[in-house]
Design a protein around this motif. Sequence first.
Motif, PDB file in Angstrom:
ATOM      1  N   GLU A  26      -3.974  -2.078   2.521  1.00 34.50           N
ATOM      2  CA  GLU A  26      -2.855  -2.991   2.681  1.00 34.50           C
ATOM      3  C   GLU A  26      -1.784  -2.602   1.677  1.00 34.50           C
ATOM      4  O   GLU A  26      -2.062  -2.514   0.470  1.00 34.50           O
TER       5      GLU A  26
ATOM      6  N   SER B 255       2.530  -2.861   0.451  1.00 37.58           N
ATOM      7  CA  SER B 255       3.742  -3.690   0.471  1.00 37.58           C
ATOM      8  C   SER B 255       4.955  -2.791   0.294  1.00 37.58           C
ATOM      9  O   SER B 255       4.990  -1.931  -0.593  1.00 37.58           O
TER      10      SER B 255
ATOM     11  N   ARG C 144       8.892  -9.068   1.615  1.00 45.09           N
ATOM     12  CA  ARG C 144       8.290  -7.731   1.642  1.00 45.09           C
ATOM     13  C   ARG C 144       7.576  -7.511   2.972  1.00 45.09           C
ATOM     14  O   ARG C 144       7.026  -8.438   3.569  1.00 45.09           O
TER      15      ARG C 144
ATOM     16  N   ARG D  32       4.449  -6.146   4.733  1.00 42.99           N
ATOM     17  CA  ARG D  32       3.055  -5.827   4.416  1.00 42.99           C
ATOM     18  C   ARG D  32       2.400  -5.179   5.636  1.00 42.99           C
ATOM     19  O   ARG D  32       2.397  -5.757   6.719  1.00 42.99           O
TER      20      ARG D  32
ATOM     21  N   THR E 131      -1.123  -3.331   7.133  1.00 43.54           N
ATOM     22  CA  THR E 131      -2.549  -3.061   6.990  1.00 43.54           C
ATOM     23  C   THR E 131      -2.933  -2.012   8.025  1.00 43.54           C
ATOM     24  O   THR E 131      -2.543  -2.119   9.188  1.00 43.54           O
TER      25      THR E 131
ATOM     26  N   LEU F 165      -1.730  -2.960  -2.257  1.00 42.56           N
ATOM     27  CA  LEU F 165      -2.234  -4.289  -2.564  1.00 42.56           C
ATOM     28  C   LEU F 165      -3.750  -4.350  -2.520  1.00 42.56           C
ATOM     29  O   LEU F 165      -4.382  -4.947  -3.383  1.00 42.56           O
TER      30      LEU F 165
ATOM     31  N   SER G 211      -2.962  -6.997  -6.771  1.00 47.61           N
ATOM     32  CA  SER G 211      -2.117  -8.144  -7.086  1.00 47.61           C
ATOM     33  C   SER G 211      -2.745  -9.038  -8.149  1.00 47.61           C
ATOM     34  O   SER G 211      -2.072  -9.912  -8.705  1.00 47.61           O
TER      35      SER G 211
END
Length: 210
Positions: A8, A10, A102, A104, A106, A132, A152
């Motif tokens: 994942e 960002s 943002r 994101r 995946t 992330l 994070s």
Amino acid sequence: MGSGIRAEVSLPTALSPFDGVVDGATPVTEVTRCTPADDRERVVVEFIADADLAVPEGVEVVFDYGGRAAYRFDADVDPDSPFAVLDRHETPVSEATIRDGRLRLTFHASDLPTLRSVLEAFREGCSDMEVLRLLQSTTTPTESDLVTVDRSELTERQREVLAAAYEAGYFDHPKGANAGEVAESLGIGRSTFTEHVAAAQRKLFGALLD
């Protein structure tokens, strides 16, 4: 079972087809894309957002769920967009959302070289890319083989200190640099450096060993 990696990342929304379509504060989910057979230079994008979303001309509502709606628009294919990067690596997007301004993404990389290549391509196009989470599976599909690393959980300063220490060879054996040298390069005291490293390691090891 393969030893793939779920990642994942960002990225700034300015790198995505959503730039100018939705503002950074608008939560967007369930993004899908397709390229028309008669025009490979265009991409059709669909997403789910609040039903009362103010959208520019060219974005249409294709389905109303009540409080939510499905929106659709088309855009030029951008070879530098993160979606195009994943397309070139034959790595489909598993999930795409916009949160806190943002984008994101995946995706599942089939192996570590593919993951590295994708992340390098992302970094070439954007210095503001963040990883992330990484979740790796092994050939033995047991719960203990799955490890989640959530960056994070680290503060921005902890990530900065870890990155500087890693680049300097602080974690190598033998060490490429000692704590004092890395601390000096960061402009902080040795004790402050070691505190940041210890706090970050506790968080990372907790995720790995819990």
